[in-house]
Design a protein around this motif. Structure first.
Motif, PDB file in Angstrom:
ATOM      1  N   CYS A  63       0.667  -1.149  -0.166  1.00  0.00           N
ATOM      2  CA  CYS A  63      -0.028  -0.207   0.089  1.00  0.00           C
ATOM      3  C   CYS A  63       0.818   1.077  -0.088  1.00  0.00           C
ATOM      4  O   CYS A  63       0.282   2.410  -0.142  1.00  0.00           O
ATOM      5  CB  CYS A  63      -1.000   0.044   1.093  1.00  0.00           C
ATOM      6  SG  CYS A  63      -0.161   0.333   2.679  1.00  0.00           S
ATOM      7  N   ALA A  95      -7.623  -3.300   0.192  1.00  0.00           N
ATOM      8  CA  ALA A  95      -8.072  -2.898  -1.087  1.00  0.00           C
ATOM      9  C   ALA A  95      -9.380  -2.513  -1.423  1.00  0.00           C
ATOM     10  O   ALA A  95      -9.836  -1.900  -2.229  1.00  0.00           O
ATOM     11  CB  ALA A  95      -7.665  -4.053  -2.180  1.00  0.00           C
ATOM     12  N   ASN A  98      -9.464   0.841  -2.762  1.00  0.00           N
ATOM     13  CA  ASN A  98      -8.919   1.243  -4.061  1.00  0.00           C
ATOM     14  C   ASN A  98      -9.756   2.079  -5.143  1.00  0.00           C
ATOM     15  O   ASN A  98      -9.185   2.713  -6.110  1.00  0.00           O
ATOM     16  CB  ASN A  98      -8.750  -0.032  -4.558  1.00  0.00           C
ATOM     17  CG  ASN A  98      -7.216  -0.608  -4.440  1.00  0.00           C
ATOM     18  OD1 ASN A  98      -6.681   0.062  -3.404  1.00  0.00           O
ATOM     19  ND2 ASN A  98      -6.970  -1.733  -4.784  1.00  0.00           N
ATOM     20  N   LYS A 133      -3.381   2.694  -4.927  1.00  0.00           N
ATOM     21  CA  LYS A 133      -4.131   1.406  -5.062  1.00  0.00           C
ATOM     22  C   LYS A 133      -3.464   0.441  -4.187  1.00  0.00           C
ATOM     23  O   LYS A 133      -2.100   0.646  -4.038  1.00  0.00           O
ATOM     24  CB  LYS A 133      -4.409   1.009  -6.343  1.00  0.00           C
ATOM     25  CG  LYS A 133      -5.713   1.628  -6.993  1.00  0.00           C
ATOM     26  CD  LYS A 133      -5.925   0.972  -8.475  1.00  0.00           C
ATOM     27  CE  LYS A 133      -7.257   1.216  -9.011  1.00  0.00           C
ATOM     28  NZ  LYS A 133      -7.907   2.526  -8.763  1.00  0.00           N
ATOM     29  N   ARG A 135      -2.041  -3.038  -3.554  1.00  0.00           N
ATOM     30  CA  ARG A 135      -1.937  -4.233  -4.583  1.00  0.00           C
ATOM     31  C   ARG A 135      -1.480  -5.453  -4.102  1.00  0.00           C
ATOM     32  O   ARG A 135      -0.667  -5.434  -3.055  1.00  0.00           O
ATOM     33  CB  ARG A 135      -0.633  -3.864  -5.634  1.00  0.00           C
ATOM     34  CG  ARG A 135      -1.049  -2.742  -6.539  1.00  0.00           C
ATOM     35  CD  ARG A 135      -1.563  -3.195  -7.886  1.00  0.00           C
ATOM     36  NE  ARG A 135      -2.518  -2.206  -8.760  1.00  0.00           N
ATOM     37  CZ  ARG A 135      -3.082  -2.249  -9.380  1.00  0.00           C
ATOM     38  NH1 ARG A 135      -3.648  -3.664  -9.762  1.00  0.00           N
ATOM     39  NH2 ARG A 135      -3.786  -1.480 -10.167  1.00  0.00           N
TER      40      ARG A 135
ATOM     41  N   ASN B  94     -14.475  -6.906  -7.546  1.00  0.00           N
ATOM     42  CA  ASN B  94     -13.820  -6.401  -6.480  1.00  0.00           C
ATOM     43  C   ASN B  94     -14.207  -7.694  -5.652  1.00  0.00           C
ATOM     44  O   ASN B  94     -15.320  -7.459  -4.823  1.00  0.00           O
ATOM     45  CB  ASN B  94     -14.090  -5.007  -6.178  1.00  0.00           C
ATOM     46  CG  ASN B  94     -13.706  -3.999  -6.936  1.00  0.00           C
ATOM     47  OD1 ASN B  94     -12.315  -4.026  -7.126  1.00  0.00           O
ATOM     48  ND2 ASN B  94     -14.380  -3.313  -7.533  1.00  0.00           N
ATOM     49  N   TYR B 126      -9.404  -3.895  -9.991  1.00  0.00           N
ATOM     50  CA  TYR B 126     -10.005  -3.023  -9.223  1.00  0.00           C
ATOM     51  C   TYR B 126     -11.023  -2.135  -9.885  1.00  0.00           C
ATOM     52  O   TYR B 126     -10.546  -0.715  -9.478  1.00  0.00           O
ATOM     53  CB  TYR B 126      -9.100  -2.468  -8.303  1.00  0.00           C
ATOM     54  CG  TYR B 126      -7.988  -3.241  -7.410  1.00  0.00           C
ATOM     55  CD1 TYR B 126      -8.652  -4.024  -6.647  1.00  0.00           C
ATOM     56  CD2 TYR B 126      -6.782  -3.386  -7.516  1.00  0.00           C
ATOM     57  CE1 TYR B 126      -7.816  -5.062  -5.993  1.00  0.00           C
ATOM     58  CE2 TYR B 126      -5.758  -4.248  -6.808  1.00  0.00           C
ATOM     59  CZ  TYR B 126      -6.512  -5.238  -6.121  1.00  0.00           C
ATOM     60  OH  TYR B 126      -5.553  -6.040  -5.148  1.00  0.00           O
TER      61      TYR B 126
END
Lengths: 180, 242
Positions: A63, A95, A98, A133, A135, B94, B126
């Protein structure tokens, strides 16, 4: 028992340390474990940098910039690198942010949330640069094995490590395969 | 025309007009699938049920069983293709299982377990997708939608309401709601509708049911997706009177 102990490093990137807690949940098997492994860099040892290791266990996704540096240090030093838990494998719960603008995230946490002192955004140069984002780690470095679960159960850790120590190809039984 | 065909070396019977999927399920043979559901018009879109029929790939849910044909189903190559398709469904949405109340009851998850999916060969997208929480009892979370079209078919063919449709194209495809406002609250959908209950993932959820059944005691915590699929078909046949 192995003649030389397996050297293991562990870390939590964008994780909650739940996977580490689950590792400790092997309970009395910890005594068997320390007969065959020794820990390098890990929250359990407080060693700050990773030396050459047989095994690296990575909890959490990526992150921020520091996560990338730590992850690369692990990849360079660990013969076998393992993505541990949902966050390392898919980004996981972190996430969820995101698709929320990073600036909106910061304001929600540091300005609007009750109890935040004076609503000041942390801006110390020592703080790692956050990414827009989160990952999974396999998108940044090569990963050798994956232990799914949130967290992987103690039995998953035990099965994986004992397979590895015994020289078997680590496999998970169907009932150990869970994403939640 | 009824007759017999061979699937993975086993000879099984079929009745006139049956698809490979239907005949296989009647014989207790599981063919992985997501957009298929017994009793519903086949959609043939998820491609998970792709089998080799006399050496050619075909969707088992739409291809009719043929006398004497040789069908390959449970092979390493086909299962690897299925795993790739399932990975794509995960990375294109997601799907955050630990944060989803459908976990343990989710067919996408159960199929992934069946295929032993533990890692991804693709990066995660995403995508930015919306949630429609406007309805007092029903939640529509497009983040988890796999575009199986089951809610569309259920609402149209079973409920007679036409609440859902798949809108847009390609990677922008979304489930859309048939109301001027586009909001679920402005339709006549009801919690008892088949369209609400048919969703194989956590895209359409009944509110306030999240943990009525605890994690660990849910459908696929207790049985495999193959067992559940075969049992559903048996139950349906009994309803039909044999």
């Amino acid at each position: 028992m192995a003649e030389r102990k397996l050297r293991v490093a562990t870390t939590s990137l964008a994780g909650c340390f739940g996977c580490h807690m689950s590792l400790l949940d092997i309970d009395e098997r910890l005594f068997d474990l320390v007969q065959v492994v020794e820990f390098d860099r890990s929250p359990l040892t407080d060693i700050k940098h990773c030396g050459p290791c047989d095994l690296g266990l990575i909890e959490g996704g990526v992150c921020n910039a520091e996560n990338v540096h730590v992850l690369r240090e692990f990849r360079e030093n660990c013969r076998i690198l393992v993505a541990v838990g949902a966050c390392a494998i898919t980004g996981g719960v972190p996430a969820l942010r995101n698709n929320i603008d990073l600036w909106d995230c910061f304001r929600e946490v540091y300005q609007y949330e009750a109890g935040t002192a004076k609503g000041v955004l942390p801006n110390d140069p020592e703080l790692p640069l956050p990414f827009d984002k989160v990952r999974p780690i396999y998108e940044v470095v090569h990963v050798d094995y994956y232990l799914p679960g949130c967290p992987p159960s103690a039995d998953v850790f035990w099965k994986f490590v004992t397979d590895l120590v015994a020289g078997r190809e680590p496999t998970l039984d169907r009932e150990m395969l869970r994403y939640d | 025309m009824s007759g017999h065909f061979i699937i993975d070396g086993r000879t099984i019977p079929f009745r006139a007009g049956q698809t490979i999927m239907e005949a296989a399920a009647d014989a207790g043979v599981y063919i992985p699938h997501l957009c298929h559901r017994p009793g519903y018009t086949p959609h043939g879109s998820c491609k998970l049920c792709t089998v080799d029929v006399d050496g050619r790939p075909a969707s088992a849910c739409t291809a009719k069983a043929q006398e004497g044909s040789i069908v390959e189903n449970d092979t390493p190559a086909l299962n690897d293709d299925r795993r790739a398709l399932t990975e794509m469904l995960f990375v294109e949405g997601n799907h955050i299982c630990p944060a989803c109340e459908k976990t343990g009851d989710c067919q996408l998850q159960a199929v992934a377990y069946h295929l032993k999916l533990v890692s991804y060969r693709f990066d995660h997208f995403y995508p930015a997708r919306g949630v429609d929480a406007s309805h007092p009892d029903i939640l529509l979370d497009r983040n988890r939608c796999i575009l199986c079209d089951l809610c569309v078919r259920a609402s149209r063919d079973v409920d007679g309401k036409n609440v859902f449709e798949i809108g847009h194209r390609g990677i922008r495809s979304r489930v859309i709601v048939n109301a001027a406002s586009g909001r679920l609250a402005d339709t006549d959908i009801d919690v008892s509708d088949a369209a609400v209950r048919v969703c194989p993932v956590g895209a359409i959820l009944i509110k306030r049911r999240a943990f009525a059944v605890p994690i660990g005691k849910r459908t696929y915590d207790l049985k495999s997706v193959a067992e559940v699929a075969i049992e559903e078909v048996r139950a349906q046949r009994e309803d039909e009177g044999g």
